[in-house]
Scaffold this motif. Structure first.
Motif, PDB file in Angstrom:
ATOM      1  N   GLY A 236      -2.739   8.055  10.056  1.00 39.76           N
ATOM      2  CA  GLY A 236      -2.424   6.569  10.702  1.00 39.76           C
ATOM      3  C   GLY A 236      -3.397   5.583  10.226  1.00 39.76           C
ATOM      4  N   LYS A 237      -4.429   6.011  10.387  1.00 40.00           N
ATOM      5  CA  LYS A 237      -5.533   5.131   9.806  1.00 40.00           C
ATOM      6  C   LYS A 237      -5.571   4.879   8.415  1.00 40.00           C
ATOM      7  CE  LYS A 237     -10.661   4.585  10.273  1.00 40.00           C
ATOM      8  NZ  LYS A 237     -12.051   5.123  10.516  1.00 40.00           N
ATOM      9  N   MET A 238      -5.155   5.810   7.633  1.00 39.06           N
ATOM     10  CA  MET A 238      -5.664   5.759   6.187  1.00 39.06           C
ATOM     11  C   MET A 238      -4.160   4.659   5.874  1.00 39.06           C
ATOM     12  SD  MET A 238      -3.391   6.959   3.242  1.00 39.06           S
ATOM     13  CE  MET A 238      -3.009   8.325   3.954  1.00 39.06           C
ATOM     14  N   VAL A 239      -2.985   5.049   6.284  1.00 44.73           N
ATOM     15  CA  VAL A 239      -1.917   4.335   6.090  1.00 44.73           C
ATOM     16  C   VAL A 239      -2.020   2.757   6.573  1.00 44.73           C
ATOM     17  CG1 VAL A 239       0.700   4.102   6.436  1.00 44.73           C
ATOM     18  CG2 VAL A 239      -0.205   6.325   6.196  1.00 44.73           C
ATOM     19  N   TRP A 240      -2.548   2.374   7.643  1.00 48.25           N
ATOM     20  CA  TRP A 240      -2.740   1.052   7.973  1.00 48.25           C
ATOM     21  C   TRP A 240      -3.625   0.538   6.999  1.00 48.25           C
ATOM     22  CZ3 TRP A 240      -0.545  -2.287  11.238  1.00 48.25           C
ATOM     23  CH2 TRP A 240      -1.248  -3.335  11.522  1.00 48.25           C
ATOM     24  N   ARG A 241      -4.764   0.956   6.552  1.00 46.51           N
ATOM     25  CA  ARG A 241      -5.644   0.462   5.588  1.00 46.51           C
ATOM     26  C   ARG A 241      -5.067   0.378   4.224  1.00 46.51           C
ATOM     27  NH1 ARG A 241      -8.376   2.564   1.631  1.00 46.51           N
ATOM     28  NH2 ARG A 241      -7.835   4.734   2.269  1.00 46.51           N
ATOM     29  N   ARG A 242      -4.237   1.173   3.857  1.00 47.91           N
ATOM     30  CA  ARG A 242      -3.607   1.008   2.606  1.00 47.91           C
ATOM     31  C   ARG A 242      -2.571  -0.241   2.591  1.00 47.91           C
ATOM     32  NH1 ARG A 242      -3.291   4.695  -1.425  1.00 47.91           N
ATOM     33  NH2 ARG A 242      -2.571   2.633  -2.491  1.00 47.91           N
ATOM     34  N   LEU A 243      -1.816  -0.142   3.750  1.00 46.83           N
ATOM     35  CA  LEU A 243      -0.799  -1.295   3.730  1.00 46.83           C
ATOM     36  C   LEU A 243      -1.533  -2.837   3.822  1.00 46.83           C
ATOM     37  CD1 LEU A 243       2.022   0.481   6.391  1.00 46.83           C
ATOM     38  CD2 LEU A 243       1.935  -0.123   3.695  1.00 46.83           C
ATOM     39  N   THR A 244      -2.700  -2.647   4.749  1.00 50.12           N
ATOM     40  CA  THR A 244      -3.347  -3.815   4.930  1.00 50.12           C
ATOM     41  C   THR A 244      -3.890  -4.376   3.533  1.00 50.12           C
ATOM     42  OG1 THR A 244      -3.915  -3.265   7.337  1.00 50.12           O
ATOM     43  CG2 THR A 244      -5.077  -5.064   6.017  1.00 50.12           C
ATOM     44  N   GLU A 245      -4.468  -3.524   2.843  1.00 46.36           N
ATOM     45  CA  GLU A 245      -5.101  -3.652   1.374  1.00 46.36           C
ATOM     46  C   GLU A 245      -3.898  -4.201   0.604  1.00 46.36           C
ATOM     47  OE1 GLU A 245      -8.659  -0.319   1.384  1.00 46.36           O
ATOM     48  OE2 GLU A 245      -7.059  -0.404   0.138  1.00 46.36           O
ATOM     49  N   THR A 246      -2.743  -3.738   0.596  1.00 45.03           N
ATOM     50  CA  THR A 246      -1.686  -4.126  -0.475  1.00 45.03           C
ATOM     51  C   THR A 246      -1.074  -5.626   0.099  1.00 45.03           C
ATOM     52  OG1 THR A 246      -0.812  -1.921  -0.520  1.00 45.03           O
ATOM     53  CG2 THR A 246       0.666  -3.357  -1.121  1.00 45.03           C
ATOM     54  N   ARG A 247      -0.768  -5.791   1.357  1.00 43.25           N
ATOM     55  CA  ARG A 247      -0.642  -6.955   1.649  1.00 43.25           C
ATOM     56  C   ARG A 247      -1.575  -8.272   1.469  1.00 43.25           C
ATOM     57  NH1 ARG A 247       0.255  -4.553   6.877  1.00 43.25           N
ATOM     58  NH2 ARG A 247       2.592  -3.967   7.418  1.00 43.25           N
TER      59      ARG A 247
END
Length: 253
Positions: A236-247
């Motif tokens: 969950g932490k990894m997915v949130w980080r990747r999505l935040t970076e993409t946004r």
């Protein structure tokens, strides 16, 4: 026990996977194909491993170390297979993006989004988890549909079928979300994610040896669920980080 109990054990092991399949996977045909191909791959790998070890089983010893060797070799084989699965996925992804790029010239469709890639990894992990549950739990549940249940001396606190279902659920969770972590680690070259997955897999496998001790399931099962929660939180932490970076990149452009 009854048919209801047998179905209950099966739902404990695979209920969350069924919910995940219906809510996420079933909406996209390529995710269904990914789950089916992944399940078949991991089932074949488990059958191959069981065939190799069949010559040495049953082990005529009460010592724990032969089982540890079996677990270490099996997990090493599966982690190597995970890397091959990733390489196969990258090959298919490259071909798929070529098709989408050609199609995009006509209908203005985008390439695969990050969420699409994560869902593919999730589907691959779900297939791994389902294969584990089928092989190590569902295959044992036929007697659970009868009028009685079964206990083992080393863990008389819980029915054997319930123990199998609980362990299967823990491993389904670990395998499902470990694939997402591993695919991200391979894609980014992130050593932490690359190491996290096989380490958790190995530790979870070795934790099951605690069940060989008298009353060990009382300790072993909570430890497995701690590892499952650790895997889920890391994912969950990894997915949130990747999505935040993409946004952030999309907003900056």
């Amino acid at each position: 026990m009854t048919v209801i109990a047998g179905i209950g054990y099966a739902l404990i092991a695979l209920g969350p996977s069924l919910s995940l399949f219906v809510s996420v996977v079933s909406k996209k045909p390529f995710l269904i194909l990914t789950v089916l191909s992944s399940t078949l791959l991991w089932l074949i790998s488990l059958i191959v491993l069981s065939g190799v070890w069949r010559a040495f089983l049953p082990l005529k010893t009460t010592a724990w170390w032969p089982y540890a060797i079996l677990i270490i070799m099996s997990i090493a084989f599966q982690e190597g297979l995970r890397l091959l699965f990733w390489k196969a996925y990258k090959y298919v992804e490259g071909r798929l993006e070529d098709i989408l790029d050609a199609f995009a010239d006509k209908v203005s469709k985008p390439r695969l989004f990050l969420t699409d890639k994560m869902q593919i990894a999730l589907a691959g992990g779900l297939g791994h988890g389902v294969a584990h549950a089928v092989f190590f739990c569902l295959s044992l549940l036929t007697p659970a549909f009868g009028r009685a249940t079964f206990f083992v001396d080393r863990c008389s606190q819980l029915p054997f079928f319930l123990i199998s279902a609980l362990i299967a659920l823990a491993f389904v969770t670990i395998h499902t979300f470990s694939m997402v972590i591993a695919f991200n680690g391979y894609a980014e070259g992130n050593k932490v994610d690359q190491i996290f997955v096989p380490v958790v897999h190995m530790v979870a496998g070795m934790v099951t040896l605690i069940n060989l001790a008298s009353g060990g399931c009382v300790i072993g099962i909570p430890l497995l669920y701690f590892l499952a929660m650790l895997t889920l939180m890391h994912c969950g932490k990894m997915v949130w980080r990747r999505l935040t970076e993409t946004r952030s990149r999309q907003s900056g452009s």
